[in-house]
Enzyme design. Sequence first.
Site, mmCIF file in Angstrom:
data_model
loop_
_atom_site.group_PDB
_atom_site.id
_atom_site.type_symbol
_atom_site.label_atom_id
_atom_site.label_comp_id
_atom_site.label_asym_id
_atom_site.label_seq_id
_atom_site.Cartn_x
_atom_site.Cartn_y
_atom_site.Cartn_z
ATOM 1 N N GLU A 178 0.839 -1.205 0.000
ATOM 2 C CA GLU A 178 0.000 0.000 0.000
ATOM 3 C C GLU A 178 0.871 1.250 0.000
ATOM 4 O O GLU A 178 2.078 1.183 0.248
ATOM 5 C CB GLU A 178 -0.925 -0.015 1.216
ATOM 6 C CG GLU A 178 -0.176 -0.098 2.524
ATOM 7 C CD GLU A 178 -0.752 0.806 3.579
ATOM 8 O OE1 GLU A 178 -1.213 1.916 3.249
ATOM 9 O OE2 GLU A 178 -0.710 0.410 4.747
ATOM 10 N N LYS A 184 -3.728 -1.502 14.133
ATOM 11 C CA LYS A 184 -2.973 -0.451 14.813
ATOM 12 C C LYS A 184 -3.394 -0.360 16.289
ATOM 13 O O LYS A 184 -4.562 -0.466 16.622
ATOM 14 C CB LYS A 184 -3.153 0.866 14.081
ATOM 15 C CG LYS A 184 -2.235 0.917 12.853
ATOM 16 C CD LYS A 184 -2.294 2.235 12.140
ATOM 17 C CE LYS A 184 -3.446 2.290 11.199
ATOM 18 N NZ LYS A 184 -3.253 1.578 9.947
HETATM 19 N N1 PSU Z 1 -0.067 0.644 8.535
HETATM 20 C C1 PSU Z 1 0.942 1.439 8.950
HETATM 21 N N2 PSU Z 1 0.809 2.792 8.728
HETATM 22 C C2 PSU Z 1 -0.277 3.336 8.085
HETATM 23 C C3 PSU Z 1 -1.333 2.474 7.648
HETATM 24 C C4 PSU Z 1 -1.172 1.135 7.899
HETATM 25 O O1 PSU Z 1 1.932 0.974 9.521
HETATM 26 O O2 PSU Z 1 -0.332 4.558 7.887
HETATM 27 C C5 PSU Z 1 -2.543 3.078 6.926
HETATM 28 C C6 PSU Z 1 -3.188 2.038 6.006
HETATM 29 O O3 PSU Z 1 -3.250 2.588 4.711
HETATM 30 C C7 PSU Z 1 -4.567 1.815 6.575
HETATM 31 C C8 PSU Z 1 -4.878 3.197 7.115
HETATM 32 O O4 PSU Z 1 -5.484 1.382 5.605
HETATM 33 O O5 PSU Z 1 -3.628 3.518 7.763
HETATM 34 C C9 PSU Z 1 -6.089 3.187 8.033
HETATM 35 O O6 PSU Z 1 -6.675 4.450 8.041
HETATM 36 P P1 PSU Z 1 -8.173 4.626 8.628
HETATM 37 O O7 PSU Z 1 -8.062 4.262 10.078
HETATM 38 O O8 PSU Z 1 -8.502 6.082 8.413
HETATM 39 O O9 PSU Z 1 -9.053 3.728 7.835
#
Ligand code: PSU
Length: 305
Positions: free
Chosen positions: A25, A159
């Site tokens: 990604e 996360k």
């Molecule tokens: N993993 C990481 N850092 C990130 C992300 C994932 O180590 O920045 C990103 C991914 O693209 C994931 C996004 O889909 O964070 C999630 O964002 P949200 O909570 O707004 O859906």
Amino acid sequence: MLPAWSVAPEIAAALRDGGPVVALESTIVSHGLPRPDNLRIAREIEQAVRDAGAVPATVALVDGVVRVGLDEAALEAIALREGVVKCSARDLAVAAARGATGATTVAATAHVAALAGIGLFATGGLGGVHREARETWDESADLVALARTSICVVCAGVKSILDVAATLERLETLGVSVVGYGTDRFPGFYLADSGHGLTWRVDAPEEVAAILRARTALALEGTALVVANPIAETDQLDPALHAAVLEEALGAADAAGIHGRDVTPFLLARFHERTGGASLEANVRLVLANARLAARIAVAAAADA
Ligand code: PSU
Ligand code: MN
């Protein structure tokens, strides 16, 4: 007219030959890691995939075209250009039609990877249910994308800024398979253990390849398979520091009125600041480890075919 999406020649050739390919990604590059280190780290993640014998396919939207596989100029645009849009699945077509440049989240990348016929995908940590979701309804679109996309995602869990227990419940409801790699504990992104157990454990890439085969045979490949790969204990963030910074960061986000798609980038950036770069170091290590493991699984799955 430009095509809506394109696949880099090296990746197209690998896919034609049934060779190992790993999708990566780009939101982690544009919004998850600080500049200018993010560009170097993006290259290192791709190299980690190559070193383990697979072809990296970083996904992003560049000047209106969804690209599977980025050349140097495209990678630079995503890492360094001003105004790169964070694109979840729902944003992709709108952003593409406007000729925008955007980074793809887990949700958008999983969709595009499946479209291109790529079966493996590596990231850092999945999105999920936010801690204030009872009031805000903030739940990452990553979850619904995983519920309807045929892909194997290697990650370090979800996360740690999230409500991990609630996210695991949602993954169960949505029918997303989760297996721990070398562990029966669900990893906690910056931490090796989130404090939650897992039903299934695997210990080798070949075991994951066997699960992928069984999914196809049983017509269960319409959802994602999550391979949760914990950060090495020696690389993890100090749990006490993690707890303290998380509390401070959540308060700061609230005070600053951060919401929607800005929440995750805000919290990650706050962590990188407040831990003096220790969380950044952990983030890089876990992503590299996930890229390597995804490549090994892709190699094992390709050997099967
Ligand atoms: N993993 C990481 N850092 C990130 C992300 C994932 O180590 O920045 C990103 C991914 O693209 C994931 C996004 O889909 O964070 C999630 O964002 P949200 O909570 O707004 O859906
Ligand atoms: Mn959200």
